[in-house]
Design a protein around this motif. Sequence first.
Motif, PDB file in Angstrom:
ATOM      1  N   ALA A  26      -4.209 -31.800 -14.671  1.00 46.04           N
ATOM      2  CA  ALA A  26      -5.557 -31.829 -14.090  1.00 46.04           C
ATOM      3  C   ALA A  26      -5.824 -30.570 -13.281  1.00 46.04           C
ATOM      4  O   ALA A  26      -6.918 -29.985 -13.345  1.00 46.04           O
ATOM      5  N   VAL A  27      -4.810 -30.125 -12.522  1.00 44.59           N
ATOM      6  CA  VAL A  27      -4.967 -28.894 -11.739  1.00 44.59           C
ATOM      7  C   VAL A  27      -5.141 -27.696 -12.671  1.00 44.59           C
ATOM      8  O   VAL A  27      -5.984 -26.820 -12.441  1.00 44.59           O
ATOM      9  N   LEU A  32      -8.597 -23.635 -15.162  1.00 43.10           N
ATOM     10  CA  LEU A  32      -9.184 -23.019 -16.347  1.00 43.10           C
ATOM     11  C   LEU A  32     -10.706 -23.098 -16.314  1.00 43.10           C
ATOM     12  O   LEU A  32     -11.405 -22.120 -16.644  1.00 43.10           O
ATOM     13  N   LEU A  33     -11.240 -24.250 -15.908  1.00 43.32           N
ATOM     14  CA  LEU A  33     -12.699 -24.390 -15.831  1.00 43.32           C
ATOM     15  C   LEU A  33     -13.287 -23.449 -14.781  1.00 43.32           C
ATOM     16  O   LEU A  33     -14.347 -22.838 -15.003  1.00 43.32           O
ATOM     17  N   LEU A  34     -12.599 -23.342 -13.647  1.00 46.37           N
ATOM     18  CA  LEU A  34     -13.071 -22.405 -12.624  1.00 46.37           C
ATOM     19  C   LEU A  34     -13.017 -20.969 -13.122  1.00 46.37           C
ATOM     20  O   LEU A  34     -13.913 -20.165 -12.832  1.00 46.37           O
ATOM     21  N   SER A  39     -15.829 -16.353 -14.263  1.00 46.33           N
ATOM     22  CA  SER A  39     -15.931 -15.187 -15.141  1.00 46.33           C
ATOM     23  C   SER A  39     -17.328 -15.075 -15.727  1.00 46.33           C
ATOM     24  O   SER A  39     -17.900 -13.981 -15.811  1.00 46.33           O
ATOM     25  N   SER A  40     -17.887 -16.215 -16.131  1.00 40.84           N
ATOM     26  CA  SER A  40     -19.251 -16.177 -16.678  1.00 40.84           C
ATOM     27  C   SER A  40     -20.254 -15.764 -15.611  1.00 40.84           C
ATOM     28  O   SER A  40     -21.206 -15.024 -15.882  1.00 40.84           O
ATOM     29  N   ALA A 165      -8.635 -14.531 -12.384  1.00 37.58           N
ATOM     30  CA  ALA A 165      -7.447 -15.357 -12.596  1.00 37.58           C
ATOM     31  C   ALA A 165      -6.430 -15.141 -11.491  1.00 37.58           C
ATOM     32  O   ALA A 165      -5.788 -16.091 -11.011  1.00 37.58           O
ATOM     33  N   GLY A 166      -6.250 -13.891 -11.073  1.00 37.75           N
ATOM     34  CA  GLY A 166      -5.301 -13.619  -9.998  1.00 37.75           C
ATOM     35  C   GLY A 166      -5.706 -14.272  -8.696  1.00 37.75           C
ATOM     36  O   GLY A 166      -4.870 -14.858  -7.992  1.00 37.75           O
TER      37      GLY A 166
END
Length: 458
Positions: A26-27, A32-34, A39-40, A165-166
Amino acid sequence: MAPIERLRHCLRPTLVRRVLLVQLMAVALTWLLLLVYLSSEFFDSHSMDRDLVAMGGTVAASVAAAGSEAEARVALDASAAMLHNAYRINEIPGVRLLQLADGQGRRLHTAPAGVGVALPGDSARLTTLLIDGHQYRVFQRGAGPWQVTVAQPLIAKSWAVRMVAGDLAFDMVIAFPLFLLPIWIGVARGMRPLRALSERIAARGADDLRPLGIDSRYAELKPLASAIDSLLAQLGHKVQRERAFVQDAAHELRTPMAVISAQAHALARADDPRQRADAEQRLDRAIGRASHLVQQLLELAQIDREQAPASAPFDLAQLVRQELAQLAPAAMARDIELSLEAPDSLAQALELHAFQSVLQNLLTNALRYVHSGGEVVVELARRDGALVLSVADNGPGIAPAERELVFERFYRGAGHDAAGTGLGLAIATQAAARLGGRLTLGPGLGGAGCTFTARFPA
């Protein structure tokens, strides 16, 4: 413990690990969703353009306040230095270019110093410009007597994704232990009642089938404890039935075996032909009784199997006619009228062996107890959404006090001379239950005798 065994022990599946793995997934999914969302947002052209317009407006305002060209250049350099420091702190690559021009568009100054490329622009809209192989987004606005142009490089998507991501990974590394530790402690403590239940079961002996009797205050544990108690009750009932069955079978087999032994000795010592013939007849009857009893015991054991073969459609009317045809000679020998009331054809998908057990045992039971000159009527029909098989006779009947007992194993009613094992009706009852049906007893023909009726789901 060997290293391999220790590793296997550590890697064995557990509910705690499963819950923690679900939380970890879940984390990871949240991360990944964040990442996708941020990014978008980062690459949203409208958002980047708004930032460029805001930044350009700030630079234009600082330049517009200058009273001379020299002051305007100083203001432009100061704005360039401020932007450079801000982007350097945030580790954003690329160089922001600022240009100062007069009202006619002649370039007066460019920051940072040394940039010799003119920055054409359009004050009506944002434009895209290629400078030294890099794309820039260009903003232009009038600032009093001056004209300010700001060029911002377009950032590569790979760099932006790595940056987002970092940042997220760092936040997750900090937050994950704080998030996971309370869950691990809560799950581990929540599993204590289950471990206590397993220890309580493990401490029991193999013959202890008493209910656990756990009154747990945990709602999740109550269904498990209730299911185990129900299973123990079923096993206890089955064990009691098996023990009673073995004891009754041993008791019933003892009599014919004793007769066989006695008649075998009598036959061995008999010198008179008539004595030998009498001993042979007694021995033959005892062997026949023992053989019949063993056959019924095997049939009862087969019906008691848990797994039933797949149902298949059969013409039950034709099957009943075949059974009656086989019993007709024995009925005629005793002047018993044997009749059938059934349609020409009645197809039903069911377990053939179980249905035959019901039919054969009911017919055999009726023919055994009906007196000579009596009547036996078999009926097969579909009625009220059920398949009905009944065998009625006008024999001596069964006393009201014995009507529930006749379905028990090895029970034989009092006051009857007919020989039997006491298993026929028990087999028929068990076979009917195997088919999802029920066997009942009612009055016979003309108010005399008995009617055994089996009802099955149609």
